[in-house]
Design a protein around this motif. Structure first.
Motif, mmCIF file in Angstrom:
data_model
loop_
_atom_site.group_PDB
_atom_site.id
_atom_site.type_symbol
_atom_site.label_atom_id
_atom_site.label_comp_id
_atom_site.label_asym_id
_atom_site.label_seq_id
_atom_site.Cartn_x
_atom_site.Cartn_y
_atom_site.Cartn_z
ATOM 1 N N UNK A 149 0.820 -1.207 0.000
ATOM 2 C CA UNK A 149 0.000 0.000 0.000
ATOM 3 C C UNK A 149 0.863 1.270 0.000
ATOM 4 N N UNK A 150 2.175 1.150 0.312
ATOM 5 C CA UNK A 150 3.070 2.300 0.278
ATOM 6 C C UNK A 150 3.784 2.450 -1.067
ATOM 7 N N UNK A 151 3.600 1.510 -1.960
ATOM 8 C CA UNK A 151 4.317 1.544 -3.232
ATOM 9 C C UNK A 151 3.455 2.200 -4.298
ATOM 10 N N UNK A 152 3.938 3.261 -4.917
ATOM 11 C CA UNK A 152 3.129 3.951 -5.922
ATOM 12 C C UNK A 152 2.919 3.137 -7.202
ATOM 13 N N UNK A 153 3.764 2.170 -7.464
ATOM 14 C CA UNK A 153 3.636 1.419 -8.712
ATOM 15 C C UNK A 153 2.752 0.190 -8.581
ATOM 16 N N UNK A 154 2.241 -0.090 -7.395
ATOM 17 C CA UNK A 154 1.468 -1.319 -7.204
ATOM 18 C C UNK A 154 0.237 -1.378 -8.099
ATOM 19 N N UNK A 155 -0.536 -0.304 -8.260
ATOM 20 C CA UNK A 155 -1.689 -0.431 -9.173
ATOM 21 C C UNK A 155 -1.262 -0.787 -10.596
ATOM 22 N N UNK A 156 -0.110 -0.325 -11.026
ATOM 23 C CA UNK A 156 0.362 -0.650 -12.376
ATOM 24 C C UNK A 156 0.801 -2.107 -12.474
ATOM 25 N N UNK A 157 1.233 -2.680 -11.348
ATOM 26 C CA UNK A 157 1.721 -4.049 -11.361
ATOM 27 C C UNK A 157 0.593 -5.081 -11.329
ATOM 28 N N UNK A 158 -0.618 -4.658 -10.987
ATOM 29 C CA UNK A 158 -1.745 -5.597 -10.976
ATOM 30 C C UNK A 158 -2.135 -5.936 -12.397
ATOM 31 N N UNK A 159 -2.434 -7.199 -12.655
ATOM 32 C CA UNK A 159 -2.841 -7.606 -13.999
ATOM 33 C C UNK A 159 -4.324 -7.306 -14.171
ATOM 34 N N UNK A 160 -4.603 -6.371 -15.050
ATOM 35 C CA UNK A 160 -5.985 -6.013 -15.365
ATOM 36 C C UNK A 160 -6.085 -5.896 -16.878
ATOM 37 N N UNK A 161 -6.561 -6.948 -17.559
ATOM 38 C CA UNK A 161 -6.596 -6.921 -19.021
ATOM 39 C C UNK A 161 -7.432 -5.788 -19.588
ATOM 40 N N UNK A 162 -8.432 -5.339 -18.876
ATOM 41 C CA UNK A 162 -9.283 -4.266 -19.388
ATOM 42 C C UNK A 162 -8.667 -2.894 -19.263
ATOM 43 N N UNK A 163 -7.625 -2.743 -18.454
ATOM 44 C CA UNK A 163 -7.032 -1.427 -18.221
ATOM 45 C C UNK A 163 -6.284 -0.901 -19.435
ATOM 46 N N UNK A 164 -5.738 -1.770 -20.268
ATOM 47 C CA UNK A 164 -4.943 -1.308 -21.405
ATOM 48 C C UNK A 164 -5.805 -0.867 -22.579
ATOM 49 N N UNK A 165 -7.048 -1.306 -22.625
ATOM 50 C CA UNK A 165 -7.974 -1.007 -23.721
ATOM 51 C C UNK A 165 -7.451 -1.490 -25.065
ATOM 52 N N UNK A 166 -6.553 -2.450 -25.068
ATOM 53 C CA UNK A 166 -6.077 -3.026 -26.326
ATOM 54 C C UNK A 166 -7.167 -3.908 -26.912
ATOM 55 N N UNK A 167 -7.316 -3.878 -28.218
ATOM 56 C CA UNK A 167 -8.356 -4.659 -28.883
ATOM 57 C C UNK A 167 -7.778 -5.896 -29.565
ATOM 58 N N UNK A 168 -6.626 -6.360 -29.098
ATOM 59 C CA UNK A 168 -5.985 -7.526 -29.681
ATOM 60 C C UNK A 168 -5.286 -8.310 -28.588
ATOM 61 N N UNK A 169 -5.132 -9.597 -28.832
ATOM 62 C CA UNK A 169 -4.361 -10.434 -27.913
ATOM 63 C C UNK A 169 -2.869 -10.291 -28.201
ATOM 64 N N UNK A 170 -2.527 -10.247 -29.479
ATOM 65 C CA UNK A 170 -1.152 -10.070 -29.924
ATOM 66 C C UNK A 170 -1.207 -9.103 -31.101
ATOM 67 N N UNK A 171 -0.322 -8.102 -31.170
ATOM 68 C CA UNK A 171 -0.412 -7.124 -32.257
ATOM 69 C C UNK A 171 -0.205 -7.754 -33.633
ATOM 70 N N UNK A 172 -0.803 -7.126 -34.642
ATOM 71 C CA UNK A 172 -0.633 -7.605 -36.021
ATOM 72 C C UNK A 172 0.839 -7.543 -36.385
ATOM 73 N N UNK A 173 1.302 -8.568 -37.074
ATOM 74 C CA UNK A 173 2.726 -8.655 -37.401
ATOM 75 C C UNK A 173 3.018 -7.998 -38.743
#
Length: 190
Positions: A31-55
């Motif tokens: 709770x004292x670490x400012x980066x902890x929310x960024x370290x949590x895995x939340x797939x919806x937070x990135x708003x990416x519309x792909x599983x893997x980018x187009x190559x």
């Protein structure tokens, strides 16, 4: 202590370190670490519309580190490997990992070979390189080159005596090679 027969001291506990070093372990509590929310895995937070980018399509076999399973989705295509320098680069990537000095030394050598190849290629083109205008030598005479080199505390002053050699040596060697080839051809006709 290292390199002595004495047994090394055991690592200090967290409480001992905290008592000895002010602020030690301040970020141990999540709770004292400012980066902890960024370290949590939340797939919806990135708003990416792909599983893997187009190559990006690979038009020719690209050099890639042998540590990676595949090529990155996007890569540069501006300078495809060609000639001896390209073969050296491909060998560096195929034979050595990026953690080895040989990998990087081969890539540096390939860069030097590429400059020689480009200079030789310019000799056989309809518009060869012009070392007088393209190296900025004329600027030395028209824009106070000598006085700016001698004045002040320039960090590059140490290699000033080498500059003419580095710039002129390839041209002098190419000229000497051309004279040798012409002489041997003329001698062979006699």
């Amino acid at each position: 202590m290292a390199y002595t027969p004495d047994k090394p001291k055991l690592a200090e506990s967290s409480d001992e370190l905290r008592a000895r070093i002010p602020g030690w372990g301040a970020d141990l509590d999540p709770k004292d670490r400012p980066s902890v929310p960024k370290e949590r895995f939340d797939p919806g937070a990135s708003e990416a519309r792909w599983e893997f980018p187009a190559r990006q399509p690979e038009k020719w076999p690209r050099e890639r580190s042998n540590e990676h399973k595949f090529l990155t989705p996007v890569f540069g295509t501006a300078c495809p490997p060609k000639g001896l320098s390209g073969a050296m680069r491909k060998h560096a990537y195929r034979a050595y990992s990026e953690g080895r000095a040989a990998h990087w030394l081969l890539l540096l050598a390939a860069d030097r070979v590429d400059t020689v190849e480009s200079t030789l290629r310019s000799f056989v083109s309809t518009r060869p390189d012009n070392p007088i205008t393209e190296t900025g030598v004329l600027g030395e005479f028209t824009h106070h080159g000598l006085s700016s080199r001698l004045r002040g505390q320039r960090a590059d002053r140490v290699h000033h005596p080498l500059d003419p050699i580095i710039v002129a040596a390839p041209w002098v060697l190419a000229g000497a090679l051309a004279v040798t080839v012409v002489r041997r051809a003329a001698h062979g006709r006699r």
